[in-house]
Motif scaffolding. Sequence first.
Motif, PDB file in Angstrom:
ATOM      1  N   LEU A 266      56.962 -14.220 -35.443  1.00  0.00           N
ATOM      2  CA  LEU A 266      55.566 -14.659 -35.485  1.00  0.00           C
ATOM      3  C   LEU A 266      55.359 -15.894 -34.621  1.00  0.00           C
ATOM      4  N   THR A 267      54.222 -15.935 -33.922  1.00  0.00           N
ATOM      5  CA  THR A 267      53.867 -17.132 -33.162  1.00  0.00           C
ATOM      6  C   THR A 267      53.378 -18.202 -34.136  1.00  0.00           C
ATOM      7  N   HIS A 268      53.216 -19.414 -33.607  1.00  0.00           N
ATOM      8  CA  HIS A 268      52.761 -20.498 -34.480  1.00  0.00           C
ATOM      9  C   HIS A 268      51.363 -20.196 -35.032  1.00  0.00           C
ATOM     10  N   TRP A 269      50.494 -19.634 -34.205  1.00  0.00           N
ATOM     11  CA  TRP A 269      49.144 -19.296 -34.661  1.00  0.00           C
ATOM     12  C   TRP A 269      49.190 -18.284 -35.804  1.00  0.00           C
ATOM     13  N   GLU A 270      50.085 -17.325 -35.729  1.00  0.00           N
ATOM     14  CA  GLU A 270      50.194 -16.297 -36.766  1.00  0.00           C
ATOM     15  C   GLU A 270      50.815 -16.844 -38.049  1.00  0.00           C
TER      16      GLU A 270
ATOM     17  N   LEU B   6      41.593 -14.136 -32.153  1.00  0.00           N
ATOM     18  CA  LEU B   6      40.765 -13.205 -32.915  1.00  0.00           C
ATOM     19  C   LEU B   6      41.596 -12.514 -33.992  1.00  0.00           C
ATOM     20  N   PRO B   7      41.026 -12.312 -35.182  1.00  0.00           N
ATOM     21  CA  PRO B   7      41.766 -11.620 -36.250  1.00  0.00           C
ATOM     22  C   PRO B   7      42.230 -10.228 -35.839  1.00  0.00           C
ATOM     23  N   GLN B   8      41.477  -9.581 -34.949  1.00  0.00           N
ATOM     24  CA  GLN B   8      41.846  -8.230 -34.501  1.00  0.00           C
ATOM     25  C   GLN B   8      43.147  -8.221 -33.711  1.00  0.00           C
ATOM     26  N   PHE B   9      43.538  -9.381 -33.159  1.00  0.00           N
ATOM     27  CA  PHE B   9      44.766  -9.459 -32.366  1.00  0.00           C
ATOM     28  C   PHE B   9      45.910 -10.119 -33.137  1.00  0.00           C
ATOM     29  N   HIS B  10      45.746 -10.297 -34.436  1.00  0.00           N
ATOM     30  CA  HIS B  10      46.795 -10.925 -35.235  1.00  0.00           C
ATOM     31  C   HIS B  10      48.020 -10.012 -35.289  1.00  0.00           C
ATOM     32  N   GLY B  11      49.113 -10.484 -34.741  1.00  0.00           N
ATOM     33  CA  GLY B  11      50.352  -9.706 -34.734  1.00  0.00           C
ATOM     34  C   GLY B  11      50.411  -8.623 -33.680  1.00  0.00           C
TER      35      GLY B  11
END
Length: 213
Positions: free
Chosen positions: A143-147, A199-204
């Motif tokens: 996971l990235t820091h944002w995730e 954007l939540p759509q691009f989470h992960g």
Amino acid sequence: MSEFPNLKSRPVCEKRGKSVRPTGKIDQSGTPRGGAIWGNLRFPGYGEVVLDDNILYSFRMNVGVAHSEVNPNTRVMNSRGIWLTYLLLTIVLHIVLLSIPFFSVSLVWTLTNVIHNLAMYVFLHTVKGTPFETPDQGKARLLTHWEQMDYGVQFTSSRKFLTISPIVLYILASFYTKYDATHFLINTGSLLSVLLPKLPQFHGVRLFGINKY
């Protein structure tokens, strides 16, 4: 010396007596459980505890080094003063660029915007894992820091702040470059590179498998 891994603050356990492993457990609230296994229980501020076979254990807390977060990366952007530090670093970057001779105001604003967004993209959306030792079985490794922020909860105050700040910088850069076509295209592309991953759509999501592992 041994540790109880299922305890959030992880007290260190010193054994007194025979070398026998304790079979009792402590839950995450710090309350001992295990029934009669604990025998004669004395638990004043993680003091002495008598476990099975009358083995006496002395508990002490690692004050200053223990934390309650499984992954501290999730709360970094909620730390005291972190938002102010972020803003000050951006201002310092802009002032340093302004002090360089032969750099026009338009170029400085575009460079400030591009460098800021590049750093944000690298540290928030490219680098994965955590610099801390976490007992999460490697879940944060992919996971990235944002995730990882706020355990993946969307639209928290930190996420809103980090989403709004590049937009404000983009508006300022566009204004001071007088909406020049070249600067406008560069700043717009730079902004999209840090907005879309948020954007939540691009989470992960890993487009074309880039940065998947």
